[in-house]
Design an enzyme around this catalytic site. Structure first.
Site: not given
Lengths: 256, 211
Positions: A11, A130
């Site tokens: 990330d 998600d």
């Protein structure tokens, strides 16, 4: 025999790899290109690089990072974050990425999956999702609702229905990143991983919650996943990719 | 110099980067003259067979590739490039392809609960004959695959490697004369893949006698 893939996830925020719990409290972990090279040398099977602030800052993805990662690894890697058009996908792929990952963009405009698959091939289009657990089984038969924009927005989409629709549209692979398990390092959410893996004909990648090698064994055995994402457990130095592979049991793995 | 054939079938970046990582100068060409001038050719490709054949014919690359192979130029096919070397593909309702190697291209038909298409990820290449491009590569090495179709050579002697996927064993590399062609992506297969590409760079295009 096809092997189970271990995929470190980087990330990236302001050219640094960060790691937070449920997208909060991000801490600095290192240089993305140096980390990509290290994991590649240590035998990871693929990589994923997310430009996690691109969307929020309404800017295109940092193509320099894509180019730099492509110059140091000789394995496939996917890139996500800040992809808002076919042109963005093309730039990422031409910079050396093998796949592009779309998530919120595909929710607001599912056609982008079909357009991307037509232009570049399904194998290039990864759908990230998600899902969050919900008790409302009437509205969400799978027991999971899709969230968007870093877990902040509820979409009203059932997780399994969305996965099937995305695969039909041409997504070549689906990353199931459990909101409940993300960052906990307590294991993947095997229930939603398996539900989606059994429902679609494309590979499924378990994501969120990896903390020990046994969690990856379970992702393969009980989650029916084809691959798993690891982040915190290796970024902190507690585990290495080769150490995880050596400790895994009963799962076909690539040996380097 | 190494020449990579660009016929608008997928992304050539990783092929070029892999050869550059080996210190080779790689030239990308999209015209027949560029292919004719080459002394070592790479024919990659990802995507659908019919569109790829249209692109090749339109640019006159089909004829140029046949001529280069007939002239003995060391030639490496990758993925769709490999499939197109055969006579015909079942893809797109049946597509006539280059017909340089005898055999056809068929859709994978894996079975069992983990039978997903495309076949995507790392799988083992079982070596079926000796060849200079496999020098120092261990039998059963893992390579990166992503494909839904596979080649079925008419001539068993052309089979270089085989791979098993969900109950099906298919040809994952072929070699005949100055042609080597792989279903897998050596350019994305880590150190093992680099080794194969390096072997190809050194290869004189002659197939060794089999014992």
């Amino acid at each position: 025999m096809l092997t189970f893939r271990i995929i470190p996830c980087l990330d990236v925020r302001n050219r640094r790899v960060t790691k937070g719990v449920k997208f909060q409290n991000n801490i600095d972990l290192g240089d993305p290109v140096e980390m990509a090279a290290r994991y590649y040398e240590d035998g990871c099977d693929e990589l994923v690089v997310y430009d996690i602030t691109a969307s929020a800052e309404r800017r295109p993805i940092d193509i320099g990072i894509v180019r730099d990662v492509a110059s140091v690894v000789r394995i496939p890697f996917a890139v996500g974050g800040g992809i808002s058009s076919l042109d963005d996908m093309r730039r990422v792929l031409l910079a050396g990425a093998e796949k592009v990952s779309v998530n919120s963009l595909a929710i607001s405009n599912p056609q982008v999956i079909a357009d991307g698959a037509k232009a570049f091939g399904s194998q290039c289009i990864v759908l990230g999702m998600d899902p969050v657990r919900t008790p409302d089984l009437e509205k969400f038969p799978s027991g999971y609702e899709i969230t968007a924009r870093g877990f902040r927005v509820r979409t009203g989409l059932d997780a399994v229905e969305w996965a099937k629709r995305a695969a039909d549209l041409g997504a070549g692979e689906i990353v199931v990143n459990s909101v409940d398990a993300d960052g906990t390092r307590a294991g993947f959410d095997l229930e939603i991983t398996r539900k989606i893996a059994d429902a679609v004909g494309v590979p499924v990648i378990a994501s969120g919650g990896a903390g020990k090698p046994e969690h990856l064994d379970a992702a393969w055995r009980d989650g029916h996943a084809d691959a798993a994402i690891v982040a915190g457990m290796i970024h902190t130095g507690e585990w290495t990719v080769s150490g995880i592979k050596a400790a895994m049991r009963g799962v076909p793995l690539r040996r380097t | 110099m190494l020449t990579i054939i660009d016929y608008n079938a997928g992304n050539l970046t990783s092929v070029r980067l892999a050869f550059e990582a080996l210190g080779a100068e790689a030239k990308v060409v999209s015209d027949a003259a560029g292919v004719a001038a080459a002394d070592r050719l790479v024919f990659p490709g990802v995507g659908a067979a019919a569109a790829a054949m249209d692109n090749l014919r339109r640019a006159g690359l089909d004829t140029a590739i046949r001529a280069a192979i007939a002239a003995g130029v060391p030639f490496l096919g990758i993925c769709l490039g490999t499939q197109i070397l055969f006579e015909r593909s079942d893809e797109d309702g049946g597509t006539e392809t280059l017909g340089i190697l005898p055999g056809t291209v068929r859709r994978l038909a894996p079975t069992g609960p983990r039978a997903k298409i495309p076949h995507m990820g790392w799988n083992q290449a079982i070596i079926r004959k000796k060849h200079p491009v496999l020098d120092s590569i261990r039998d059963g090495s893992d390579f990166y695959f992503v494909h839904s179709y596979y080649v079925a050579p008419a001539n068993g002697a052309d089979i270089l490697c085989e791979t098993e996927y969900a109950g099906q064993t298919f040809t994952s590399a072929v070699a005949r004369g100055n042609v080597v062609a792989t279903q897998f992506h050596a350019e994305k297969s880590g150190r093992t893949g680099l080794r194969l590409l390096e072997n190809f760079l050194r290869w004189d295009g002659k197939e060794p006698e089999q014992c």
